[in-house]
Design an enzyme around this catalytic site. Structure first.
Site, PDB file in Angstrom:
ATOM      1  N   HIS A   1       0.867  -1.189   0.000  1.00  0.00           N
ATOM      2  CA  HIS A   1       0.000   0.000   0.000  1.00  0.00           C
ATOM      3  C   HIS A   1       0.896   1.228   0.000  1.00  0.00           C
ATOM      4  CE1 HIS A   1       1.054  -0.453   4.202  1.00  0.00           C
ATOM      5  NE2 HIS A   1       0.381   0.622   4.569  1.00  0.00           N
TER       6      HIS A   1
ATOM      7  N   HIS B   1       1.200   3.902   1.843  1.00  0.00           N
ATOM      8  CA  HIS B   1       1.607   4.692   3.006  1.00  0.00           C
ATOM      9  C   HIS B   1       3.116   4.909   2.901  1.00  0.00           C
ATOM     10  CE1 HIS B   1      -2.052   3.860   5.795  1.00  0.00           C
ATOM     11  NE2 HIS B   1      -2.189   4.979   5.099  1.00  0.00           N
TER      12      HIS B   1
ATOM     13  N   ASP C   1       5.698   4.985   4.717  1.00  0.00           N
ATOM     14  CA  ASP C   1       6.715   4.104   5.319  1.00  0.00           C
ATOM     15  C   ASP C   1       6.975   2.845   4.489  1.00  0.00           C
ATOM     16  OD1 ASP C   1       4.086   3.415   6.177  1.00  0.00           O
ATOM     17  OD2 ASP C   1       4.835   2.337   7.926  1.00  0.00           O
TER      18      ASP C   1
ATOM     19  N   HIS D   1       7.182  -4.979  11.882  1.00  0.00           N
ATOM     20  CA  HIS D   1       6.412  -3.731  11.847  1.00  0.00           C
ATOM     21  C   HIS D   1       5.993  -3.357  13.271  1.00  0.00           C
ATOM     22  CE1 HIS D   1       3.271  -0.805  10.657  1.00  0.00           C
ATOM     23  NE2 HIS D   1       3.853  -0.773   9.474  1.00  0.00           N
TER      24      HIS D   1
HETATM   25 ZN   LIG Z   1       3.211   0.600   7.906  1.00  0.00          ZN
HETATM   26 ZN   LIG Z   2      -0.060   1.508   6.512  1.00  0.00          ZN
END
Ligand SMILES: [Zn+2]
Ligand SMILES: [Zn+2]
Length: 299
Positions: free
Chosen positions: A64, A66, A68, A266
């Site tokens: 995805h 995002h 990071d 994570h």
């Molecule tokens: Zn993340």
């Molecule tokens: Zn995320």
């Protein structure tokens, strides 16, 4: 003999890097090529630290967009152009997000010597390589997100004695595998009578996400499930609100999928040590390991 699948954890933090942990990226090396799963900021430096050759990257699978998980692309694609790479690079992002990663590749009008082929990901098989495929499955996060399963092709192990007796040789083996049965000396031979199916090994990568039925299905009998576990149980409400998983939730997914091994990563930067997460996960699924940057597993 099956080829080794080598997994290297290049980044194991969530949201923000720490001194010990970089942002998410996991490399799978197989048959001389490298495939990256997510590409957090600093991924190219991590590759150099852990002696992975970036020029071997064939495909990058982004769960995805995002920041990071994706910002590392900006530097990496430019470095790859320094050697005048000509081989195309496959970049997979959730369908509908293709145009949103474009600025990372083009904002400075960098001269990229090779083609970047961007593919929009939907559930199902998205990449077919020699001897393996990559499947995508939907995850539950705040923006469109997909997990990935790297799956070796199933093989057939032939009974040598039986095969010889029935007169199987040369390309008869591959014909029998593709057709299911063949005729030799006027006799029909069924594949199942002379060969045993050996399931291909599977490595499944799920980030960022709430626990999901789709992950359980994708990770069924997987050798390794890599699942995000951002929080301990103390922050289960925050996990729900931000659409992440707790350690126990990630472990429950592994348990329900009957995966052989769980690797959690994570981790929120609030944790100085992974100990509380690993403790909670192990209560649910014993064969759990907390990933650290540079951790390598070969199966
Ligand atoms: Zn993340
Ligand atoms: Zn995320």
């Amino acid at each position: 003999m099956p080829l080794p699948i080598r997994i290297t954890f290049l980044g194991t933090a969530g949201s923000a890097p720490t001194k010990e942990r970089n942002l998410p990226s996991v490399a799978i090396e197989y048959d001389g090529s490298t495939y990256l799963f997510d590409c957090g900021e600093g991924t190219q430096r991590q590759m150099s630290t852990y002696s992975l050759n970036p020029y071997r990257i064939k495909g990058i699978f982004i769960t995805h967009i995002h920041g990071d998980h994706v910002i590392g692309l900006a530097g990496l694609v430019r470095t790859l152009a320094l050697t005048k790479r000509t081989e195309p690079l496959y970049l997979f992002v959730p369908k509908g997000e293709e145009s949103k990663v474009m600025p990372l590749l083009t904002f400075d009008r960098a001269l990229i010597s090779y083609k970047i082929i961007i593919k929009g990901v939907k559930s199902g098989e998205i990449f077919k390589g020699k001897g393996f495929s990559v499947m995508a499955f939907k995850l539950k996060h705040s923006i469109p997100t997909y997990g990935f399963a790297f799956k070796e092709d199933d093989r057939y192990r032939f009974d040598k004695e039986k095969s010889k007796r029935l007169g199987l040789k040369g390309d008869a083996f591959s014909k029998l595998v593709s057709r299911g049965s063949i005729k030799i000396r006027n006799k029909t031979i069924q594949l199942k009578d002379v060969a045993e199916k050996v399931m291909g090994r599977k490595v499944v990568y799920a980030a960022d996400t709430r626990p999901a039925q789709t992950t359980i299905e994708a990770a069924k009998d997987a050798e390794i499930l890599i699942h995000e576990t951002t929080y301990t149980d103390e922050f289960r409400n925050l996990a729900k609100e931000r659409l992440h998983s707790t350690a126990a939730e990630g472990a429950t997914v592994a348990k329900n999928a009957k995966a052989k091994r769980l690797i959690i990563f994570h981790m929120s930067a609030r944790y100085k040590s992974a100990e509380p997460l690993i403790k909670e996960a192990k209560k649910v699924f014993k064969n759990t390991t907390q990933a650290y940057d540079g951790m390598q597993i070969t199966i």
